[in-house]
Design a protein around this motif. Sequence first.
Motif, PDB file in Angstrom:
ATOM      1  N   GLU A  55       0.822  -1.202   0.000  1.00  0.00           N
ATOM      2  CA  GLU A  55       0.000   0.000   0.000  1.00  0.00           C
ATOM      3  C   GLU A  55       0.863   1.263   0.000  1.00  0.00           C
ATOM      4  N   PRO A  56       0.389   2.342  -0.657  1.00  0.00           N
ATOM      5  CA  PRO A  56       1.139   3.599  -0.605  1.00  0.00           C
ATOM      6  C   PRO A  56       1.003   4.252   0.772  1.00  0.00           C
ATOM      7  N   GLY A  57       1.926   5.105   1.087  1.00  0.00           N
ATOM      8  CA  GLY A  57       1.877   5.801   2.371  1.00  0.00           C
ATOM      9  C   GLY A  57       2.420   4.946   3.488  1.00  0.00           C
ATOM     10  N   VAL A  58       2.968   5.594   4.475  1.00  0.00           N
ATOM     11  CA  VAL A  58       3.618   4.881   5.578  1.00  0.00           C
ATOM     12  C   VAL A  58       2.751   4.844   6.824  1.00  0.00           C
ATOM     13  N   ARG A  59       2.045   5.939   7.097  1.00  0.00           N
ATOM     14  CA  ARG A  59       1.337   6.042   8.366  1.00  0.00           C
ATOM     15  C   ARG A  59       0.343   4.904   8.567  1.00  0.00           C
ATOM     16  N   THR A  60      -0.449   4.595   7.550  1.00  0.00           N
ATOM     17  CA  THR A  60      -1.459   3.545   7.691  1.00  0.00           C
ATOM     18  C   THR A  60      -0.800   2.188   7.891  1.00  0.00           C
ATOM     19  N   LYS A  61       0.318   1.950   7.218  1.00  0.00           N
ATOM     20  CA  LYS A  61       1.026   0.672   7.407  1.00  0.00           C
ATOM     21  C   LYS A  61       1.553   0.555   8.825  1.00  0.00           C
ATOM     22  N   VAL A  62       2.067   1.672   9.374  1.00  0.00           N
ATOM     23  CA  VAL A  62       2.523   1.654  10.767  1.00  0.00           C
ATOM     24  C   VAL A  62       1.353   1.365  11.700  1.00  0.00           C
ATOM     25  N   GLN A  63       0.201   2.004  11.453  1.00  0.00           N
ATOM     26  CA  GLN A  63      -0.946   1.787  12.316  1.00  0.00           C
ATOM     27  C   GLN A  63      -1.407   0.329  12.270  1.00  0.00           C
ATOM     28  N   GLY A  64      -1.485  -0.245  11.067  1.00  0.00           N
ATOM     29  CA  GLY A  64      -1.882  -1.646  10.946  1.00  0.00           C
ATOM     30  C   GLY A  64      -0.898  -2.582  11.615  1.00  0.00           C
ATOM     31  N   LEU A  65       0.401  -2.334  11.418  1.00  0.00           N
ATOM     32  CA  LEU A  65       1.416  -3.188  12.017  1.00  0.00           C
ATOM     33  C   LEU A  65       1.389  -3.079  13.536  1.00  0.00           C
ATOM     34  N   LEU A  66       1.186  -1.874  14.054  1.00  0.00           N
ATOM     35  CA  LEU A  66       1.140  -1.701  15.497  1.00  0.00           C
ATOM     36  C   LEU A  66      -0.033  -2.449  16.117  1.00  0.00           C
ATOM     37  N   VAL A  67      -1.192  -2.358  15.483  1.00  0.00           N
ATOM     38  CA  VAL A  67      -2.360  -3.069  16.006  1.00  0.00           C
ATOM     39  C   VAL A  67      -2.113  -4.574  15.978  1.00  0.00           C
ATOM     40  N   PHE A  68      -1.521  -5.071  14.898  1.00  0.00           N
ATOM     41  CA  PHE A  68      -1.221  -6.503  14.807  1.00  0.00           C
ATOM     42  C   PHE A  68      -0.192  -6.905  15.859  1.00  0.00           C
ATOM     43  N   LEU A  69       0.810  -6.066  16.023  1.00  0.00           N
ATOM     44  CA  LEU A  69       1.885  -6.361  16.967  1.00  0.00           C
ATOM     45  C   LEU A  69       1.363  -6.417  18.397  1.00  0.00           C
ATOM     46  N   ARG A  70       0.518  -5.455  18.771  1.00  0.00           N
ATOM     47  CA  ARG A  70      -0.019  -5.434  20.134  1.00  0.00           C
ATOM     48  C   ARG A  70      -0.986  -6.585  20.390  1.00  0.00           C
ATOM     49  N   GLY A  71      -1.745  -6.957  19.373  1.00  0.00           N
ATOM     50  CA  GLY A  71      -2.812  -7.925  19.610  1.00  0.00           C
ATOM     51  C   GLY A  71      -2.499  -9.359  19.261  1.00  0.00           C
ATOM     52  N   TRP A  72      -1.567  -9.586  18.343  1.00  0.00           N
ATOM     53  CA  TRP A  72      -1.418 -10.945  17.834  1.00  0.00           C
ATOM     54  C   TRP A  72       0.011 -11.479  17.800  1.00  0.00           C
ATOM     55  N   VAL A  73       1.002 -10.670  18.145  1.00  0.00           N
ATOM     56  CA  VAL A  73       2.382 -11.165  18.162  1.00  0.00           C
ATOM     57  C   VAL A  73       2.778 -11.431  19.605  1.00  0.00           C
ATOM     58  N   ARG A  74       3.223 -12.639  19.867  1.00  0.00           N
ATOM     59  CA  ARG A  74       3.651 -13.016  21.214  1.00  0.00           C
ATOM     60  C   ARG A  74       5.098 -13.491  21.168  1.00  0.00           C
ATOM     61  N   PRO A  75       5.858 -13.234  22.233  1.00  0.00           N
ATOM     62  CA  PRO A  75       7.280 -13.610  22.247  1.00  0.00           C
ATOM     63  C   PRO A  75       7.486 -15.083  21.929  1.00  0.00           C
ATOM     64  N   GLY A  76       8.356 -15.316  20.943  1.00  0.00           N
ATOM     65  CA  GLY A  76       8.719 -16.679  20.592  1.00  0.00           C
ATOM     66  C   GLY A  76       7.674 -17.453  19.834  1.00  0.00           C
ATOM     67  N   ALA A  77       6.518 -16.830  19.523  1.00  0.00           N
ATOM     68  CA  ALA A  77       5.455 -17.521  18.777  1.00  0.00           C
ATOM     69  C   ALA A  77       5.648 -17.223  17.293  1.00  0.00           C
ATOM     70  N   ALA A  78       6.029 -18.242  16.530  1.00  0.00           N
ATOM     71  CA  ALA A  78       6.369 -18.048  15.121  1.00  0.00           C
ATOM     72  C   ALA A  78       5.200 -17.453  14.343  1.00  0.00           C
ATOM     73  N   LEU A  79       5.508 -16.550  13.433  1.00  0.00           N
ATOM     74  CA  LEU A  79       4.498 -15.954  12.568  1.00  0.00           C
ATOM     75  C   LEU A  79       4.158 -16.901  11.433  1.00  0.00           C
ATOM     76  N   ASP A  80       2.930 -16.824  10.919  1.00  0.00           N
ATOM     77  CA  ASP A  80       2.616 -17.621   9.735  1.00  0.00           C
ATOM     78  C   ASP A  80       3.306 -16.998   8.526  1.00  0.00           C
ATOM     79  N   SER A  81       3.289 -17.688   7.431  1.00  0.00           N
ATOM     80  CA  SER A  81       4.089 -17.273   6.274  1.00  0.00           C
ATOM     81  C   SER A  81       3.653 -15.913   5.736  1.00  0.00           C
TER      82      SER A  81
END
Length: 756
Positions: free
Chosen positions: A491-517
């Motif tokens: 997607e173009p633009g950076v701000r929205t990508k940062v917002q999406g990544l932050l929401v994913f990071l806070r809600g669905w990324v856990r230490p040592g839990a492998a990400l899907d492909s």
Amino acid sequence: MRSWQLAPTFLAALAVGCGDRGGDAGGDLHAELPKDVEAARAEFAGAESCQGCHAEKYAAWVSSTHGRAGGEPSPETVIAPFDGTPIVFSDATVVPMLDSVGRYVFVVLQEGRSERRLTVDGVVGGGHLLGGGTQGFVTRVLDGTVRFIPFDYSRQLDRWFCNTTGRRDKGWVPITTELALADCGDWPPYRAIGTVATIVNCQGCHGSQITTRLEPGRGYRTEWTSLRINCESCHGPARGHVETMTAVASGQAVAVADIGLASRATDGVEESLEVCLQCHALRMTIKDGHLPGERLSDYSSHLLSLFEGTNYLPDGRIAFFAYQGTHLSSSCYVDGAMTCVSCHEPHGLGYWDINRAPLASVNDDRQCTGCHASKEVDPEAHTFHPPSSAGARCVSCHMPYLQQPAVGDQVPFARSDHTIPVPRPELDDRLGLTSACRGCHADRSDEEHQLQVERWWGDLKPLGPITEGLLSLGRTTGRALAARLLLHPEEPGVRTKVQGLLVFLRGWVRPGAALDSHAAESIRRMAESPDPDLRALALAALYVADPAGDAMKRALREPVATRRRFASALGILSQGMDARGDREGTESALRGARLALPGDASLAFALGTARGGGGEYGPAIEALEESLEIDSAQPALFVTLGVARKELGDTVGALREFERAISLNPYEGQAHLQIGNIRMRAGDLAGAISAYESAIAGTPELARAHLNLALALARSGRLEEAVLHGRDAIALEPREQGWRATVARMEAAAGMGRPR
């Protein structure tokens, strides 16, 4: 409340950043040399030095809202009435007046208390802004910081108001006899100007070349060039330029290629935006110690401020309180090249079109039709409103004035919507906003407005996939689906990508839990972004998910400014892990941050704080002492170290640390509080009372000090004094029900009724 929790939070520790300053790509952190504050200030010449050669621009600036943004109190700067007319609260009277020598002061009168005078040492704002112009005032307090006085003035209402956030939580409200003084969230004054890591502050935006720094043994020293926004706030330090050009003009030197100042006219889009957004956007400190003239993006980040998660809506508009950082979500910027100076003339702050032809009005459509020329051919065919009507103006539909939600609706403080959105009445209603349509046609529902929009314009421009994803999330959304909704590196633009990544990071990324492909590949692609915020955040996400992977190696190859962002992201993420009780994840995140910035004292401080919060006091002391080896001038760290020693039963060692904190900052309230607690437990009531009084003198907003002083006074038989401080404690922490019960018993024992 556990005693350890009185120590600074992770965010405070992370903001300290005293280990190093400056930095460049791949630089050695230990090789960075600190810059002397006085030397930095000496590089500035002052706005008046610009007048001789740049008379036209100087004249435009002097009359602009930047040139009139504040200053020393005087009849020219103060618009609020300091005529002795009292501001009456339910439990206090505040008299704004001129004293016998002509100083502007607020006299605070409360029954049973000594008169308190707050001298106005600076004026902020002049009520200039269309959507709500206000004026505030600052005063220099005992510890040397300069803090906002909680009585503000609204030009539109012609009334005094205060901010009740944190107390009544009603936003900004006019002061009436229904309001208690303690309902004002900024009472007693605690919000400082200038950046102070351990004090709530407004950074350096309400003036020019503001610095606030600790002078060991004395407290803080706060200085500024002006409380206006001067030429050098945007152009940088100009003394070298003035000296060079003066020498050339006088014939003492020949013309030179390097004139000692970079031209803003050659800025690219991002460089231009950085100048304005340093104050017109929320930002998160990634390193303390910014000095005038240094590159601010090495010290703070606009996009990492999205970590807070509450200030912006999914489409980038304001959910709570923000400024014009919403510009970064505008299609005019994301799909075009719009900067602030595309519309705003930078010296007089008037308006011009894309070709820099001056415009007389904020509502002049040529701001927009310079780029959207087809809309100028037949305006009514696009607007469906008569050409002379307000509804035909571009800004009426695309940049409506919206009240900042955190402010509430009693004091005008609306700002134009710099996301420049397509009108979507149903979405606005869903997000809790007043749509542009309903702003003029309040008699119709948003559903009716939406049908009208669709009849006139048909299918609207689709929202971006990340915005749609943010709107689609639910509590039960699985990680794989969340990744597909939120992670769109293309997607173009950076701000929205940062917002999406932050929401994913806070809600669905856990230490040592492998990400899907899909998630792993999307985040890896974002880690290749040219934007340092997105790149750092993506590397932080990869490191959390797989600490043994290559994310750390990649981070260590980054420039220092990007590593700071990476370390800050890990530090903030560690807070969430700590709140979930994930000690291993917390340690891992902070160890990773320290690997990226090995010479940063704040990260060792944060690690020590985290260990202490988990009850690991021995390891906490080890990390805290490592921080002191890097930077020994950290009063708050000595307090934290003292608390750790006290928890281990080493009272003598704890007292030593608290005294060391006070030797650095005589007004370190937490240190005095802890000494008072030790003396109270030892039965030394007089010593405890003295320590608590010292805590309150330096940190009057410290609620626990008021409560403990009340307890000590009550045990000494001084019940009426005890009740007053107990009531102060409750006012500062109104949600502490246990405190209320304690103070109620004191009131009963003293025969004092509950205050009205």
